[in-house]
Write a protein that holds these residues in place. Structure first.
Motif, PDB file in Angstrom:
ATOM      1  N   GLY A 119       0.807  -1.214   0.000  1.00 30.54           N
ATOM      2  CA  GLY A 119       0.000   0.000   0.000  1.00 30.54           C
ATOM      3  C   GLY A 119       0.840   1.262   0.000  1.00 30.54           C
ATOM      4  N   ASN A 120       0.171   2.379   0.139  1.00 32.56           N
ATOM      5  CA  ASN A 120       0.812   3.693   0.126  1.00 32.56           C
ATOM      6  C   ASN A 120       0.771   4.307   1.520  1.00 32.56           C
ATOM      7  N   CYS A 121       1.581   5.340   1.733  1.00 30.22           N
ATOM      8  CA  CYS A 121       1.472   6.173   2.934  1.00 30.22           C
ATOM      9  C   CYS A 121       1.015   7.547   2.488  1.00 30.22           C
ATOM     10  N   GLY A 122      -0.200   7.915   2.856  1.00 27.36           N
ATOM     11  CA  GLY A 122      -0.736   9.204   2.463  1.00 27.36           C
ATOM     12  C   GLY A 122      -0.038  10.367   3.121  1.00 27.36           C
ATOM     13  N   ASN A 123       0.392  10.191   4.362  1.00 27.48           N
ATOM     14  CA  ASN A 123       1.096  11.265   5.054  1.00 27.48           C
ATOM     15  C   ASN A 123       2.433  11.566   4.386  1.00 27.48           C
ATOM     16  N   LEU A 124       3.216  10.538   4.129  1.00 24.84           N
ATOM     17  CA  LEU A 124       4.517  10.763   3.495  1.00 24.84           C
ATOM     18  C   LEU A 124       4.377  11.199   2.041  1.00 24.84           C
ATOM     19  N   SER A 125       3.210  10.967   1.449  1.00 25.28           N
ATOM     20  CA  SER A 125       2.985  11.457   0.087  1.00 25.28           C
ATOM     21  C   SER A 125       3.230  12.958   0.014  1.00 25.28           C
ATOM     22  N   ALA A 126       2.858  13.675   1.079  1.00 27.77           N
ATOM     23  CA  ALA A 126       3.025  15.127   1.099  1.00 27.77           C
ATOM     24  C   ALA A 126       4.484  15.530   1.018  1.00 27.77           C
ATOM     25  N   PRO A 233      -7.076  -0.013   1.214  1.00 28.91           N
ATOM     26  CA  PRO A 233      -8.177  -0.892   1.620  1.00 28.91           C
ATOM     27  C   PRO A 233      -8.471  -0.724   3.108  1.00 28.91           C
ATOM     28  N   THR A 234      -9.738  -0.467   3.430  1.00 28.83           N
ATOM     29  CA  THR A 234     -10.111  -0.171   4.814  1.00 28.83           C
ATOM     30  C   THR A 234     -11.408  -0.868   5.173  1.00 28.83           C
ATOM     31  N   ILE A 235     -11.457  -1.357   6.407  1.00 24.93           N
ATOM     32  CA  ILE A 235     -12.641  -2.001   6.962  1.00 24.93           C
ATOM     33  C   ILE A 235     -13.210  -1.061   8.022  1.00 24.93           C
ATOM     34  N   PHE A 236     -14.387  -0.498   7.759  1.00 30.67           N
ATOM     35  CA  PHE A 236     -15.036   0.381   8.734  1.00 30.67           C
ATOM     36  C   PHE A 236     -16.112  -0.388   9.476  1.00 30.67           C
ATOM     37  N   VAL A 237     -16.082  -0.300  10.809  1.00 32.51           N
ATOM     38  CA  VAL A 237     -17.122  -0.919  11.628  1.00 32.51           C
ATOM     39  C   VAL A 237     -17.668   0.135  12.587  1.00 32.51           C
ATOM     40  N   ASP A 238     -18.856  -0.123  13.099  1.00 32.17           N
ATOM     41  CA  ASP A 238     -19.466   0.787  14.055  1.00 32.17           C
ATOM     42  C   ASP A 238     -18.830   0.584  15.432  1.00 32.17           C
ATOM     43  N   ALA A 239     -18.455   1.686  16.079  1.00 36.08           N
ATOM     44  CA  ALA A 239     -17.771   1.596  17.372  1.00 36.08           C
ATOM     45  C   ALA A 239     -18.601   0.832  18.404  1.00 36.08           C
ATOM     46  N   THR A 285       1.369 -11.759   6.885  1.00 40.63           N
ATOM     47  CA  THR A 285       2.444 -11.183   6.084  1.00 40.63           C
ATOM     48  C   THR A 285       1.954 -10.007   5.243  1.00 40.63           C
ATOM     49  N   ARG A 286       0.785  -9.499   5.590  1.00 45.54           N
ATOM     50  CA  ARG A 286       0.225  -8.323   4.921  1.00 45.54           C
ATOM     51  C   ARG A 286      -0.289  -7.382   6.002  1.00 45.54           C
ATOM     52  N   GLN A 287       0.627  -6.879   6.801  1.00 48.58           N
ATOM     53  CA  GLN A 287       0.232  -6.081   7.960  1.00 48.58           C
ATOM     54  C   GLN A 287      -0.216  -4.674   7.587  1.00 48.58           C
ATOM     55  N   HIS A 288       0.318  -4.134   6.505  1.00 53.86           N
ATOM     56  CA  HIS A 288       0.027  -2.738   6.156  1.00 53.86           C
ATOM     57  C   HIS A 288      -1.381  -2.564   5.610  1.00 53.86           C
ATOM     58  N   THR A 289      -1.888  -3.567   4.924  1.00 55.38           N
ATOM     59  CA  THR A 289      -3.239  -3.497   4.368  1.00 55.38           C
ATOM     60  C   THR A 289      -3.972  -4.804   4.610  1.00 55.38           C
ATOM     61  N   PRO A 290      -5.302  -4.720   4.794  1.00 54.30           N
ATOM     62  CA  PRO A 290      -6.114  -3.519   4.919  1.00 54.30           C
ATOM     63  C   PRO A 290      -6.017  -2.904   6.310  1.00 54.30           C
ATOM     64  N   ALA A 320      -8.479   4.515  13.894  1.00 55.23           N
ATOM     65  CA  ALA A 320      -7.967   3.512  12.962  1.00 55.23           C
ATOM     66  C   ALA A 320      -6.708   2.865  13.503  1.00 55.23           C
ATOM     67  N   LEU A 321      -6.538   1.603  13.158  1.00 56.33           N
ATOM     68  CA  LEU A 321      -5.349   0.865  13.566  1.00 56.33           C
ATOM     69  C   LEU A 321      -4.401   0.709  12.389  1.00 56.33           C
ATOM     70  N   SER A 322      -3.109   0.799  12.679  1.00 56.75           N
ATOM     71  CA  SER A 322      -2.073   0.615  11.668  1.00 56.75           C
ATOM     72  C   SER A 322      -0.989  -0.278  12.233  1.00 56.75           C
ATOM     73  N   MET A 323      -0.651  -1.307  11.473  1.00 57.50           N
ATOM     74  CA  MET A 323       0.375  -2.266  11.899  1.00 57.50           C
ATOM     75  C   MET A 323       0.097  -2.799  13.296  1.00 57.50           C
ATOM     76  N   GLY A 324      -1.188  -3.067  13.586  1.00 62.94           N
ATOM     77  CA  GLY A 324      -1.560  -3.717  14.831  1.00 62.94           C
ATOM     78  C   GLY A 324      -1.728  -2.818  16.029  1.00 62.94           C
ATOM     79  N   LYS A 325      -1.641  -1.486  15.839  1.00 64.79           N
ATOM     80  CA  LYS A 325      -1.783  -0.554  16.957  1.00 64.79           C
ATOM     81  C   LYS A 325      -2.713   0.591  16.559  1.00 64.79           C
TER      82      LYS A 325
END
Length: 410
Positions: A119-126, A233-239, A285-290, A320-325
């Motif tokens: 995947g991409n990093c939107g923050n570092l895209s800047a 790719p993102t999975i949105f669920v209700d809190a 082995t696909r921690q970055h996405t989704p 949102a969680l990224s890389m398990g956190k």
């Protein structure tokens, strides 16, 4: 005392080549982009072995960042022991027509020996636009004395175009300024980032064809989820469906091993339903996405800096969680997913934001708020987003060389 003509201690004896060059040095720039930091490389500056994708490149980047580290601190590298600071970027002159540079992003695992290129990093895209200018990857005639340089970037990981609007003053990239970004302590110059046609593949954002799916996760339950592929790719669920309010901060989640295991299980089953993996085990082995995120209607809460965010300031709350956190703010690519989902009537994000047609939303995250925009429309393949827009900032923190042991490719 008898004097001899033997070699003095001030004249060191010749050493074997392996001892003289116990480390190799690689030109690099350490940059902040949005709420992330990473090590940036010009492709041409990498050792020949690492100029092509493969094991050698991964070994180099792992060692630069300081991974894998069983202590999860990355003390012996440039990483900062969080998903936001364990990142690498490779930039080169573009091979694509009408683009200035190619941008390849590598999310480096902290405790495991792999680099995730999915995947991409939107923050570092800047930061890619400013880096391209600093690195001389744009012709000098493109750089005005004062104004905005529009840098067209081909994002290699996801094969999408990103347009970065970089401010220039007196012929130099303007890095300081008054733009404040929640999650970043100091103000800087504002950089507008446009994510063109951010949905995956043929433009269909919803891989299952549904705005809301029933996601069945064994041992956890079955609940509504919006599965979207826009930005990342993102999975949105209700809190509330998973026992949260949407106002949680990092410590509320990251100190709870049971909660982290639950989110990883949701992420894995969501990835399977989205068709990103064919077997559940592949999620490891696909921690970055989704990504997995939970949303709720606006509520007043205290951000991680102590600043109070009132329910009147935001349209929706997202964690949102990224890389398990749990992320300390919001991943840029996930912000694109939020904008895209919020602008399609009927998604969980849209409903939490009040429903109806929208072209922008302000969402609350652990560090504060962020406004993002997107314009969605229906096409033959379903809902599509032409462009998602957000403002970020970027700054060079250090430039020079990184050093890694000369045995890195062994």
């Amino acid at each position: 005392m008898t004097m001899t003509n033997s070699t003095s201690c001030s004249e060191p004896k010749a050493q074997p080549q392996s001892q003289l060059q116990s480390q190799i040095r690689v030109p690099a720039t350490y940059m902040r982009g949005g709420t992330s930091k990473g090590v940036f490389f010009n492709l041409a500056d990498l050792p020949p072995e690492a100029q092509v994708a493969g094991e050698a490149r991964d070994k180099l980047l792992l060692r630069v960042i300081g991974s894998p580290d069983p202590y999860a601190k990355q003390i012996d590298g440039m990483g900062g022991a969080t998903s936001s600071t364990s990142k690498t970027v490779i930039v080169s002159k573009s091979s694509k027509p009408d683009h200035d540079v190619d941008y390849l992003f590598g999310q480096v695992s902290i405790d495991k020996p792999f680099v995730d290129w999915s995947g991409n990093c939107g923050n570092l895209s800047a930061a890619v636009g400013p880096f391209a200018i600093h690195a001389g990857l744009l012709p000098k005639e493109r750089i005005p004395a004062n104004g905005i340089v529009t840098v067209r970037v081909w994002q290699v990981n996801i094969e999408k175009t990103i347009v970065i609007h970089v401010p220039v003053v007196n012929g130099f990239v303007q890095e300081t300024g008054e733009f404040e970004l929640d999650g970043v302590t100091f103000p800087a110059a504002e950089i507008q980032v446009d994510f063109m046609d951010p949905a995956d593949g043929d433009g269909s954002m919803f891989p299952t064809g549904n705005l809301v799916d029933d996601l069945e996760v064994p041992d956890i339950g079955t609940f509504n989820a919006t599965l979207i592929n826009a930005g990342i790719p993102t999975i949105f669920v209700d809190a509330e469906a998973i026992g949260y309010t949407g106002t949680e901060l990092q410590d509320d989640i990251n100190n709870d091993e049971k909660a982290l295991a639950m989110f990883e299980r949701i992420r894995a089953y969501g990835a399977l339903k989205m068709g990103l993996i064919s077997r559940l085990e592949e999620a490891e082995t696909r921690q970055h996405t989704p990504k997995v995120a939970f949303v709720s209607k606006p509520k007043t809460y205290q951000s991680s800096s102590g600043k109070v965010v009132t329910d009147s300031e935001v349209d929706v709350l997202v964690r949102a969680l990224s890389m398990g956190k749990l992320h300390h703010a919001m991943m840029g690519t996930a912000a694109v997913a939020i904008a895209s989902a919020a602008c399609v009537p009927g998604t969980l994000v849209n409903l939490a934001a009040g429903g109806g047609e929208k072209e922008s939303v302000t969402f609350g995250h652990p560090s504060g708020t962020l406004k993002v925009g997107a314009k969605a429309k229906q096409a033959e393949q379903g809902w599509v987003v032409e462009k998602a827009i957000m403002s970020r900032s970027a700054r060079i923190l250090m430039e020079g060389f990184v050093r890694v042991p000369s045995t890195v490719f062994d």
